[in-house]
Scaffold this motif. Sequence first.
Motif, PDB file in Angstrom:
ATOM      1  N   UNK A  28      45.148  47.528  44.939  1.00  0.00           N
ATOM      2  CA  UNK A  28      44.782  48.307  46.125  1.00  0.00           C
ATOM      3  C   UNK A  28      43.845  49.460  45.805  1.00  0.00           C
ATOM      4  N   UNK A  29      44.231  50.343  44.888  1.00  0.00           N
ATOM      5  CA  UNK A  29      43.324  51.443  44.552  1.00  0.00           C
ATOM      6  C   UNK A  29      41.996  50.987  43.944  1.00  0.00           C
ATOM      7  N   UNK A  30      42.034  49.903  43.133  1.00  0.00           N
ATOM      8  CA  UNK A  30      40.782  49.408  42.546  1.00  0.00           C
ATOM      9  C   UNK A  30      39.826  48.908  43.624  1.00  0.00           C
ATOM     10  N   UNK A  31      40.347  48.193  44.593  1.00  0.00           N
ATOM     11  CA  UNK A  31      39.496  47.684  45.670  1.00  0.00           C
ATOM     12  C   UNK A  31      38.958  48.837  46.505  1.00  0.00           C
ATOM     13  N   UNK A  38      32.911  44.359  43.591  1.00  0.00           N
ATOM     14  CA  UNK A  38      32.938  45.016  42.288  1.00  0.00           C
ATOM     15  C   UNK A  38      34.170  44.639  41.480  1.00  0.00           C
ATOM     16  N   UNK A  39      35.329  44.536  42.163  1.00  0.00           N
ATOM     17  CA  UNK A  39      36.563  44.161  41.464  1.00  0.00           C
ATOM     18  C   UNK A  39      36.465  42.728  40.955  1.00  0.00           C
ATOM     19  N   UNK A  40      35.928  41.815  41.774  1.00  0.00           N
ATOM     20  CA  UNK A  40      35.769  40.431  41.329  1.00  0.00           C
ATOM     21  C   UNK A  40      34.784  40.334  40.165  1.00  0.00           C
ATOM     22  N   UNK A  41      33.708  41.093  40.234  1.00  0.00           N
ATOM     23  CA  UNK A  41      32.734  41.075  39.137  1.00  0.00           C
ATOM     24  C   UNK A  41      33.359  41.630  37.861  1.00  0.00           C
ATOM     25  N   UNK A  42      34.083  42.729  37.972  1.00  0.00           N
ATOM     26  CA  UNK A  42      34.730  43.321  36.797  1.00  0.00           C
ATOM     27  C   UNK A  42      35.781  42.376  36.221  1.00  0.00           C
ATOM     28  N   UNK A  47      37.364  38.736  31.940  1.00  0.00           N
ATOM     29  CA  UNK A  47      37.829  37.407  31.535  1.00  0.00           C
ATOM     30  C   UNK A  47      36.901  36.808  30.488  1.00  0.00           C
ATOM     31  N   UNK A  48      35.606  36.922  30.690  1.00  0.00           N
ATOM     32  CA  UNK A  48      34.652  36.386  29.724  1.00  0.00           C
ATOM     33  C   UNK A  48      34.733  37.139  28.391  1.00  0.00           C
ATOM     34  N   UNK A  49      34.907  38.458  28.449  1.00  0.00           N
ATOM     35  CA  UNK A  49      35.017  39.244  27.216  1.00  0.00           C
ATOM     36  C   UNK A  49      36.258  38.837  26.430  1.00  0.00           C
TER      37      UNK A  49
END
Length: 87
Positions: A28-31, A38-42, A47-49
């Motif tokens: 909730x706070x991240x969104x 932005x949350x999906x991109x992060x 995940x890739x890292x």
Amino acid sequence: MVRAGVQQGAARSAALLTAGPVGTALGGPLIALMGPRGVLAASGVATMALAVVGAAARIRSTRRTAGRRDPLRAADGSGPCGGAARP
């Protein structure tokens, strides 16, 4: 005596049971801060890292074990006590 499989199952269950509420509490706070995109991109970047770090660790560990030789196997292929080593 508790077997290792039971302990691993308990640890997995504990992680799965806490993942939902923790994700909700942090999501909730991240969104609100970053927005949904932005949350999906992060999340994708994280995940890739983690995949790259895991692959590098696995490659490094297989290279280390591949270079080791079996101390019970002699250079000429014979095993301990002069007998032929098992394959």
